[in-house]
Scaffold this active site. Structure first.
Site, mmCIF file in Angstrom:
data_model
loop_
_atom_site.group_PDB
_atom_site.id
_atom_site.type_symbol
_atom_site.label_atom_id
_atom_site.label_comp_id
_atom_site.label_asym_id
_atom_site.label_seq_id
_atom_site.Cartn_x
_atom_site.Cartn_y
_atom_site.Cartn_z
ATOM 1 N N ARG A 8 9.796 -13.505 4.526
ATOM 2 C CA ARG A 8 10.875 -12.516 4.686
ATOM 3 C C ARG A 8 11.884 -12.971 5.732
ATOM 4 O O ARG A 8 11.529 -13.497 6.770
ATOM 5 C CB ARG A 8 10.286 -11.162 5.086
ATOM 6 C CG ARG A 8 9.569 -10.453 3.940
ATOM 7 C CD ARG A 8 8.498 -9.497 4.414
ATOM 8 N NE ARG A 8 8.941 -8.631 5.469
ATOM 9 C CZ ARG A 8 9.110 -7.302 5.334
ATOM 10 N NH1 ARG A 8 8.889 -6.717 4.176
ATOM 11 N NH2 ARG A 8 9.487 -6.585 6.355
ATOM 12 N N LYS A 53 0.819 -1.215 0.000
ATOM 13 C CA LYS A 53 0.000 0.000 0.000
ATOM 14 C C LYS A 53 0.855 1.269 0.000
ATOM 15 O O LYS A 53 0.550 2.207 -0.729
ATOM 16 C CB LYS A 53 -0.925 -0.020 1.227
ATOM 17 C CG LYS A 53 -2.081 0.950 1.144
ATOM 18 C CD LYS A 53 -3.253 0.478 1.990
ATOM 19 C CE LYS A 53 -2.907 0.430 3.473
ATOM 20 N NZ LYS A 53 -2.933 1.782 4.079
ATOM 21 N N ARG A 66 -9.864 4.381 9.321
ATOM 22 C CA ARG A 66 -9.606 2.988 9.658
ATOM 23 C C ARG A 66 -10.882 2.226 9.972
ATOM 24 O O ARG A 66 -10.875 1.000 10.010
ATOM 25 C CB ARG A 66 -8.739 2.929 10.919
ATOM 26 C CG ARG A 66 -7.286 2.845 10.619
ATOM 27 C CD ARG A 66 -6.469 2.461 11.816
ATOM 28 N NE ARG A 66 -5.074 2.814 11.590
ATOM 29 C CZ ARG A 66 -4.308 2.210 10.710
ATOM 30 N NH1 ARG A 66 -4.759 1.190 9.999
ATOM 31 N NH2 ARG A 66 -3.064 2.606 10.517
ATOM 32 N N ARG A 121 11.897 -12.003 11.603
ATOM 33 C CA ARG A 121 11.411 -11.075 12.623
ATOM 34 C C ARG A 121 10.084 -11.587 13.181
ATOM 35 O O ARG A 121 9.287 -12.179 12.454
ATOM 36 C CB ARG A 121 11.202 -9.679 12.023
ATOM 37 C CG ARG A 121 12.485 -8.952 11.696
ATOM 38 C CD ARG A 121 12.186 -7.620 11.017
ATOM 39 N NE ARG A 121 11.270 -6.822 11.826
ATOM 40 C CZ ARG A 121 10.269 -6.091 11.338
ATOM 41 N NH1 ARG A 121 10.048 -6.058 10.049
ATOM 42 N NH2 ARG A 121 9.510 -5.394 12.136
ATOM 43 N N ARG A 137 -2.559 -10.291 12.230
ATOM 44 C CA ARG A 137 -2.722 -8.945 11.653
ATOM 45 C C ARG A 137 -3.800 -8.941 10.575
ATOM 46 O O ARG A 137 -4.555 -7.983 10.441
ATOM 47 C CB ARG A 137 -1.392 -8.461 11.071
ATOM 48 C CG ARG A 137 -0.409 -7.973 12.141
ATOM 49 C CD ARG A 137 0.975 -7.813 11.581
ATOM 50 N NE ARG A 137 1.081 -6.719 10.623
ATOM 51 C CZ ARG A 137 2.076 -6.592 9.750
ATOM 52 N NH1 ARG A 137 3.042 -7.483 9.708
ATOM 53 N NH2 ARG A 137 2.111 -5.578 8.918
#
Ligand SMILES: [Zn+2]
Length: 216
Positions: A127, A13, A88, A159, A170
């Site tokens: 990642r 985004k 949001r 991470r 999330r």
């Protein structure tokens, strides 16, 4: 053009916001940028926001809304803007609508970057970060078979933010908050969805084509 951009984590985004805003010659207004500008500029709102952030608390809605109002009142935002990170939720969307109508304006379109949950998990959970130089590698996109950084020889790790469990959480939070927002804008006939998979330039191109009918 007055435009709101929505999309899940991992949809790219931030990158698309930048390209689309620059293609349309409108300012990109992200809540992150607004927070930083207020805090570093030492405004009253920035001072209040910083107190919350320093305590590790969420900045209250009314502070965020006041900052957005200030930003949208600036001269460069009078002929259009791209909002990223606001609204949001539906209450914020209602407030934005009221705010704009006070300025004698209204949103033209809400662009949703559409990415499959599994694709988001693949992108983010794949990642690996180098513990030494901080470079990010991807197990699929960089065909990374070992856990050694090709640049500095450092050890790669995943991470906590990128763990599959965190990514799925999330996504759930995003769906909970954003599904009502998306249907709110669908009801307002403002919603346009764009497939956000594939190369970055292709996604931008698709977005620009989807936005063409809404251009002045
Ligand atoms: Zn490295």
């Amino acid at each position: 053009m007055r435009l709101v951009l929505v999309g899940p984590p991992g949809a790219g985004k931030g990158t698309q916001a930048q390209f689309i805003a620059s293609n349309l010659s409108i300012p990109k207004i992200s809540t992150g940028d607004i927070f930083r500008a207020n805090v570093s500029g030492g405004t009253e709102l920035g001072r209040i926001a910083k107190e919350y952030m320093d305590r590790g608390d969420l900045v209250p809605d009314e502070v965020t809304i006041a900052m957005v109002r200030d930003r949208l009142s600036e001269s460069d935002a009078q002929d259009g803007f791209l909002l990223d990170g606001f609204p949001r939720n539906v209450p914020q969307a209602e407030i934005l609508k009221k705010m704009l109508s006070e300025f004698g304006a209204a949103l033209d379109v809400v662009l949703e970057l559409v990415v499959d949950d599994e694709e988001v998990v693949r992108r983010l959970a794949g990642r690996r970060t180098c513990g030494q130089c901080g470079r990010i590698w991807h197990v699929d996109f960089d065909d990374k078979k070992d856990d050694v950084c090709d640049v500095c020889g450092g050890r790669l790790y995943q991470r906590e933010d990128d763990s599959e469990e965190t990514v799925r959480h999330r996504l759930e939070v995003y769906q909970e908050q954003t599904a009502p927002l998306v249907s709110f804008y669908a009801d307002e006939n403002l919603l346009v969805g764009v497939d956000a998979t594939g190369p970055v330039e292709e996604i931008t191109q698709r977005a620009m084509e989807a936005l063409r009918p809404f251009a002045d």
